[in-house]
Design an enzyme around this catalytic site. Sequence first.
Site, PDB file in Angstrom:
ATOM      1  N   ASP A 143       0.812  -1.227   0.000  1.00 12.70           N
ATOM      2  CA  ASP A 143       0.000   0.000   0.000  1.00 12.70           C
ATOM      3  C   ASP A 143       0.845   1.277   0.000  1.00 12.70           C
ATOM      4  OD1 ASP A 143      -2.098  -1.725   0.117  1.00 12.70           O
ATOM      5  OD2 ASP A 143      -2.829  -1.113   2.079  1.00 12.70           O
ATOM      6  N   MET A 185      -6.128  -2.418  -4.451  1.00 14.72           N
ATOM      7  CA  MET A 185      -5.879  -2.418  -3.003  1.00 14.72           C
ATOM      8  C   MET A 185      -5.495  -1.033  -2.510  1.00 14.72           C
ATOM      9  SD  MET A 185      -4.238  -6.032  -1.887  1.00 14.72           S
ATOM     10  CE  MET A 185      -5.302  -7.439  -1.605  1.00 14.72           C
ATOM     11  N   ARG A 187      -5.880  -0.140   1.689  1.00 12.58           N
ATOM     12  CA  ARG A 187      -6.849  -0.193   2.784  1.00 12.58           C
ATOM     13  C   ARG A 187      -7.134   1.190   3.351  1.00 12.58           C
ATOM     14  NH1 ARG A 187      -5.088  -4.681   6.515  1.00 12.58           N
ATOM     15  NH2 ARG A 187      -3.273  -3.369   6.485  1.00 12.58           N
ATOM     16  N   GLN A 280      -2.634  -8.416  -6.976  1.00  8.37           N
ATOM     17  CA  GLN A 280      -1.668  -7.313  -6.820  1.00  8.37           C
ATOM     18  C   GLN A 280      -0.542  -7.644  -5.849  1.00  8.37           C
ATOM     19  OE1 GLN A 280      -4.314  -3.455  -6.564  1.00  8.37           O
ATOM     20  NE2 GLN A 280      -5.476  -5.269  -6.029  1.00  8.37           N
TER      21      GLN A 280
HETATM   22  O1  F6P Z   1      -2.034  -3.899   3.683  1.00  4.96           O
HETATM   23  C1  F6P Z   1      -1.836  -4.521   2.489  1.00  4.96           C
HETATM   24  C2  F6P Z   1      -3.112  -5.117   1.965  1.00  4.96           C
HETATM   25  O2  F6P Z   1      -2.786  -5.642   0.719  1.00  4.96           O
HETATM   26  C3  F6P Z   1      -4.301  -4.150   1.889  1.00  4.96           C
HETATM   27  O3  F6P Z   1      -4.274  -3.349   0.751  1.00  4.96           O
HETATM   28  C4  F6P Z   1      -5.446  -5.102   1.932  1.00  4.96           C
HETATM   29  O4  F6P Z   1      -6.597  -4.497   2.440  1.00  4.96           O
HETATM   30  C5  F6P Z   1      -4.976  -6.153   2.846  1.00  4.96           C
HETATM   31  O5  F6P Z   1      -3.590  -6.188   2.761  1.00  4.96           O
HETATM   32  C6  F6P Z   1      -5.567  -7.506   2.564  1.00  4.96           C
HETATM   33  O6  F6P Z   1      -5.118  -8.413   3.514  1.00  4.96           O
HETATM   34  P1  F6P Z   1      -5.515  -9.953   3.583  1.00  4.96           P
HETATM   35  O7  F6P Z   1      -4.368 -10.708   2.993  1.00  4.96           O
HETATM   36  O8  F6P Z   1      -5.668 -10.233   5.032  1.00  4.96           O
HETATM   37  O9  F6P Z   1      -6.761 -10.159   2.800  1.00  4.96           O
END
Ligand code: F6P
Length: 354
Positions: A143, A185, A187, A280
């Site tokens: 991110d 992505m 968050r 991504q």
């Molecule tokens: O923080 C990095 C990230 O890729 C965010 O953009 C995304 O919301 C989150 O991780 C997703 O995480 P998980 O692997 O727990 O779904």
Amino acid sequence: MPDIKCIGISTGGGDAPGLNAVIRAVVKTAILKYGWKVIGIPDGYDGLIYPERSRELTLTDVSGILPRGGTVLGTTNRGNPFHFKSSENGHEVIKDISGQVMYNAKNLGIDALVTIGGDGSMRIALDFAEKGMKLVGVPKTIDNDLCATEVTFGFGTAVSTATDAIDKLHTTAESHHRVMVVEVMGRDAGWIAIEAGVAGGAHIILIPEIPFTIQKVCDQVAMREKYGKRFTIVVVAEGIKLPPEMKHMTRAIPVGNMIGDAIMLLSHRDVRVSVLGHIQRGGSPTPYDRVLATRFGVAAVDLIARGEFGKMVRLHNGCITSADISEAIGKMKAVDPNGELVRTARAIGISFGD
Ligand code: F6P
């Protein structure tokens, strides 16, 4: 110089392209430059909770991993040893097992630890540092929203993947005269959305930092049609804050789908949605990310050699430096709504839906 003979290395939180490049750099530097042994700790701190899972990493183990996405150590975003969830008599109990983790690390012969992770992992690292563990951090997130470092490895690769997707959606959007919504992505911050949006020639970019309305989004779609452009590409960061007219909607479906539905209802256009998701986070890191990850890995081992514990490496003014983990965590780097990147996008006609 501290008396170090063996270091541990772990990767925690969501994976990012370039993690293996850091692991490789740490192992190579520790062995070749300092003559230390390296222990690979699997799945975040799990390998210190269950030490029988940890094992030595040799030069052979890291051979060939540079271009690989993911992490050969495995990772997890659960399992905080300070709030460890387990089950006793059918009930969930939360325990602090950090003392056991410290003991296990010592038993494995680990004198210092390199911990690679995002903000959550760095908070745990700080708690361990305060308990006396000798450790250094390497920041990580696709991110790119950590204040402490100018850029994180993995971000460029994610932007490149998202840009490639937008390029592909362009041709089908144009052929079918459709509005294409692409959720990427991010968050809390819109870095991937704005960079991939600009790089991919998007027409509308929605990011958490800029409030928008569906009406303004639809106005932009209509304006493009007035100029003969019968298709529109809308890039949506997953972390956008819903506008008041959408606040009643639950976030049970991806936000990209919600935006797509709202555009369809208001504009009566043919809309399709693509949610890029974890694509991504995968794939081979770009050369830039490989180099940055390698620089971070080498610098982390050098910090240990100098006895600079409780710090994390970072990119600052183009150079690799370090910052205290205590000062680096909890500070988010957001896209500046009045910054040069947003102004650049606006100058070439990109709408932020505001
Ligand atoms: O923080 C990095 C990230 O890729 C965010 O953009 C995304 O919301 C989150 O991780 C997703 O995480 P998980 O692997 O727990 O779904």
